[in-house]
Write a protein that holds these residues in place. Sequence first.
Motif, PDB file in Angstrom:
ATOM      1  N   SER A  44       0.831  -1.204   0.000  1.00 25.67           N
ATOM      2  CA  SER A  44       0.000   0.000   0.000  1.00 25.67           C
ATOM      3  C   SER A  44       0.861   1.249   0.000  1.00 25.67           C
ATOM      4  O   SER A  44       1.867   1.306   0.726  1.00 25.67           O
ATOM      5  CB  SER A  44      -0.913   0.013   1.232  1.00 25.67           C
ATOM      6  OG  SER A  44      -1.729  -1.144   1.279  1.00 25.67           O
ATOM      7  N   PRO A  45       0.471   2.265  -0.753  1.00 27.36           N
ATOM      8  CA  PRO A  45       1.207   3.534  -0.709  1.00 27.36           C
ATOM      9  C   PRO A  45       0.973   4.259   0.604  1.00 27.36           C
ATOM     10  O   PRO A  45      -0.004   3.986   1.325  1.00 27.36           O
ATOM     11  CB  PRO A  45       0.626   4.318  -1.886  1.00 27.36           C
ATOM     12  CG  PRO A  45      -0.756   3.755  -2.061  1.00 27.36           C
ATOM     13  CD  PRO A  45      -0.659   2.307  -1.699  1.00 27.36           C
ATOM     14  N   SER A  46       1.850   5.188   0.922  1.00 28.96           N
ATOM     15  CA  SER A  46       1.726   5.954   2.162  1.00 28.96           C
ATOM     16  C   SER A  46       0.636   7.009   2.048  1.00 28.96           C
ATOM     17  O   SER A  46       0.407   7.585   0.975  1.00 28.96           O
ATOM     18  CB  SER A  46       3.064   6.637   2.488  1.00 28.96           C
ATOM     19  OG  SER A  46       2.943   7.451   3.635  1.00 28.96           O
ATOM     20  N   THR A  47      -0.035   7.259   3.146  1.00 28.75           N
ATOM     21  CA  THR A  47      -0.879   8.438   3.235  1.00 28.75           C
ATOM     22  C   THR A  47       0.014   9.635   3.580  1.00 28.75           C
ATOM     23  O   THR A  47       1.169   9.472   3.971  1.00 28.75           O
ATOM     24  CB  THR A  47      -1.961   8.272   4.310  1.00 28.75           C
ATOM     25  OG1 THR A  47      -1.322   8.102   5.590  1.00 28.75           O
ATOM     26  CG2 THR A  47      -2.820   7.048   4.036  1.00 28.75           C
ATOM     27  N   ALA A  48      -0.522  10.834   3.445  1.00 30.67           N
ATOM     28  CA  ALA A  48       0.242  12.054   3.728  1.00 30.67           C
ATOM     29  C   ALA A  48      -0.540  12.889   4.725  1.00 30.67           C
ATOM     30  O   ALA A  48      -1.559  13.483   4.386  1.00 30.67           O
ATOM     31  CB  ALA A  48       0.498  12.843   2.445  1.00 30.67           C
ATOM     32  N   ARG A  49      -0.039  12.903   5.958  1.00 37.10           N
ATOM     33  CA  ARG A  49      -0.674  13.710   6.996  1.00 37.10           C
ATOM     34  C   ARG A  49       0.408  14.554   7.664  1.00 37.10           C
ATOM     35  O   ARG A  49       0.889  15.511   7.078  1.00 37.10           O
ATOM     36  CB  ARG A  49      -1.428  12.812   7.974  1.00 37.10           C
ATOM     37  CG  ARG A  49      -2.636  12.108   7.332  1.00 37.10           C
ATOM     38  CD  ARG A  49      -3.450  11.335   8.363  1.00 37.10           C
ATOM     39  NE  ARG A  49      -4.625  10.723   7.766  1.00 37.10           N
ATOM     40  CZ  ARG A  49      -4.664   9.515   7.227  1.00 37.10           C
ATOM     41  NH1 ARG A  49      -3.570   8.755   7.214  1.00 37.10           N
ATOM     42  NH2 ARG A  49      -5.768   9.019   6.709  1.00 37.10           N
ATOM     43  N   SER A  50       0.803  14.185   8.871  1.00 39.20           N
ATOM     44  CA  SER A  50       1.860  14.944   9.547  1.00 39.20           C
ATOM     45  C   SER A  50       3.244  14.445   9.165  1.00 39.20           C
ATOM     46  O   SER A  50       4.245  15.085   9.481  1.00 39.20           O
ATOM     47  CB  SER A  50       1.689  14.854  11.070  1.00 39.20           C
ATOM     48  OG  SER A  50       1.942  13.525  11.517  1.00 39.20           O
ATOM     49  N   VAL A  52       6.668  13.569   7.394  1.00 37.89           N
ATOM     50  CA  VAL A  52       7.602  14.087   6.404  1.00 37.89           C
ATOM     51  C   VAL A  52       8.585  12.962   6.110  1.00 37.89           C
ATOM     52  O   VAL A  52       9.468  12.657   6.924  1.00 37.89           O
ATOM     53  CB  VAL A  52       8.340  15.342   6.906  1.00 37.89           C
ATOM     54  CG1 VAL A  52       9.337  15.837   5.851  1.00 37.89           C
ATOM     55  CG2 VAL A  52       7.343  16.442   7.259  1.00 37.89           C
ATOM     56  N   GLY A  53       8.420  12.325   4.955  1.00 38.71           N
ATOM     57  CA  GLY A  53       9.146  11.100   4.680  1.00 38.71           C
ATOM     58  C   GLY A  53       8.465   9.933   5.380  1.00 38.71           C
ATOM     59  O   GLY A  53       7.395  10.060   5.989  1.00 38.71           O
ATOM     60  N   GLY A  54       9.075   8.786   5.274  1.00 40.75           N
ATOM     61  CA  GLY A  54       8.517   7.618   5.948  1.00 40.75           C
ATOM     62  C   GLY A  54       7.250   7.119   5.281  1.00 40.75           C
ATOM     63  O   GLY A  54       6.882   7.524   4.177  1.00 40.75           O
ATOM     64  N   TRP A  55       6.549   6.227   5.985  1.00 40.41           N
ATOM     65  CA  TRP A  55       5.314   5.622   5.484  1.00 40.41           C
ATOM     66  C   TRP A  55       4.281   5.643   6.593  1.00 40.41           C
ATOM     67  O   TRP A  55       4.591   5.363   7.757  1.00 40.41           O
ATOM     68  CB  TRP A  55       5.582   4.191   5.037  1.00 40.41           C
ATOM     69  CG  TRP A  55       4.361   3.460   4.544  1.00 40.41           C
ATOM     70  CD1 TRP A  55       3.802   3.505   3.307  1.00 40.41           C
ATOM     71  CD2 TRP A  55       3.537   2.551   5.303  1.00 40.41           C
ATOM     72  NE1 TRP A  55       2.699   2.695   3.233  1.00 40.41           N
ATOM     73  CE2 TRP A  55       2.510   2.101   4.454  1.00 40.41           C
ATOM     74  CE3 TRP A  55       3.573   2.113   6.632  1.00 40.41           C
ATOM     75  CZ2 TRP A  55       1.534   1.207   4.866  1.00 40.41           C
ATOM     76  CZ3 TRP A  55       2.603   1.217   7.049  1.00 40.41           C
ATOM     77  CH2 TRP A  55       1.598   0.767   6.176  1.00 40.41           C
ATOM     78  N   GLN A  56       3.052   5.965   6.220  1.00 31.83           N
ATOM     79  CA  GLN A  56       1.943   5.957   7.176  1.00 31.83           C
ATOM     80  C   GLN A  56       0.764   5.247   6.524  1.00 31.83           C
ATOM     81  O   GLN A  56       0.397   5.529   5.380  1.00 31.83           O
ATOM     82  CB  GLN A  56       1.554   7.382   7.563  1.00 31.83           C
ATOM     83  CG  GLN A  56       0.558   7.459   8.702  1.00 31.83           C
ATOM     84  CD  GLN A  56       0.311   8.890   9.149  1.00 31.83           C
ATOM     85  OE1 GLN A  56      -0.787   9.409   9.025  1.00 31.83           O
ATOM     86  NE2 GLN A  56       1.347   9.532   9.671  1.00 31.83           N
ATOM     87  N   ASN A 104       3.034   3.761  11.562  1.00 30.92           N
ATOM     88  CA  ASN A 104       4.044   4.693  11.082  1.00 30.92           C
ATOM     89  C   ASN A 104       5.376   3.963  10.971  1.00 30.92           C
ATOM     90  O   ASN A 104       5.772   3.246  11.892  1.00 30.92           O
ATOM     91  CB  ASN A 104       4.217   5.868  12.044  1.00 30.92           C
ATOM     92  CG  ASN A 104       2.943   6.650  12.236  1.00 30.92           C
ATOM     93  OD1 ASN A 104       2.566   7.461  11.409  1.00 30.92           O
ATOM     94  ND2 ASN A 104       2.256   6.389  13.349  1.00 30.92           N
ATOM     95  N   VAL A 105       6.074   4.159   9.855  1.00 26.70           N
ATOM     96  CA  VAL A 105       7.419   3.608   9.670  1.00 26.70           C
ATOM     97  C   VAL A 105       8.320   4.755   9.237  1.00 26.70           C
ATOM     98  O   VAL A 105       8.124   5.332   8.161  1.00 26.70           O
ATOM     99  CB  VAL A 105       7.442   2.484   8.615  1.00 26.70           C
ATOM    100  CG1 VAL A 105       8.858   1.918   8.485  1.00 26.70           C
ATOM    101  CG2 VAL A 105       6.456   1.377   8.981  1.00 26.70           C
ATOM    102  N   ASN A 106       9.294   5.113  10.068  1.00 31.39           N
ATOM    103  CA  ASN A 106      10.226   6.190   9.777  1.00 31.39           C
ATOM    104  C   ASN A 106      11.638   5.654   9.625  1.00 31.39           C
ATOM    105  O   ASN A 106      12.124   4.926  10.486  1.00 31.39           O
ATOM    106  CB  ASN A 106      10.211   7.239  10.883  1.00 31.39           C
ATOM    107  CG  ASN A 106       9.017   8.173  10.798  1.00 31.39           C
ATOM    108  OD1 ASN A 106       8.177   8.036   9.910  1.00 31.39           O
ATOM    109  ND2 ASN A 106       8.938   9.118  11.710  1.00 31.39           N
TER     110      ASN A 106
END
Length: 214
Positions: A44-50, A52-56, A104-106
Motif C-alpha cells: 500500500s502507498p503511504s498516506t500524507a498527513r503529519s 515528512v518522509g517515511g510511510w503511514q 508509522n514507519v520512519n
Amino acid sequence: MQLAKGDGPVVLAFPTPIYRHHWPASGDLNEALKTLILARRAASPSTARSNVGGWQSGHDLMSWGDPRLAELGQCINEAFGAAMEAEIGTRAFTCKLAITAWANVNGSGDYNRHHTHANNHWSGVYYVDLGQPDPGVIPNGAIEFLDPRPAVGVYDLPGVQSVSTWTIQPVAGEMLLFPSWLRHGVLPFRGSGERISIAFNLRVGDLRLQAGSS
C-alpha cells in the motif's frame, strides 16, 4: 468552573497528563506487529498527513484482520481504563469507545510535524521497534509535546525554569496516552533500520458511572 481541591500550599493549575505504560514481555507481539506492518507497507502507498518522509498507513489498522491486533486492543483498553481512573477516580463506568489506529514507519531523517487530533478525546502511540538509533544523537526520533500555555514564554523569571517542549524518548513495548488537543510531533530519526509505531485515537461516548461509584 472548577474549584481548587485540597488544602495544601500548592495548587497545580491546569496540569496536562501524559500517561506511560510499558509491557516488558511484548517481544512476540512486537515481532508480529512489525511483520504485519511491513507487509502492508509493501502492498500500500503511504498516506500524507503529519509525516515528512517515511510511510503511514490508513486509519483502518484495527480492521486488518490479524489476531494479534486483539492483543494490541487489550493494551489500549488497559491504558484507557487507567487514564480514566486517574481522571474520574474509578473504573466503574461504561461507555462506547471508538478506536481508530494507523501504523508509522520512519527511516533515517524522517519525522512528523507538530499537530493535534481533532474530534477525539484521547490520543496515543505504541512503540513496536525503535530501529538502531545513532547513540550520538540525543534525543533521537523522540516524541515532542508543546507546552499548551500560550503565554509561558512571555518572560523569564530568574531561578524558575520555563518549559516550551517536553520530550519523551520511548522504548519498544511502551504506550503513551494523552489528550487529543495536546500539540505534538516526532523529532527526526537518525540511525539505521526503521522506527515503527502505531498511533491511535479514542473517542468516548455515552459515558455512565455505575451505581455506587461516585
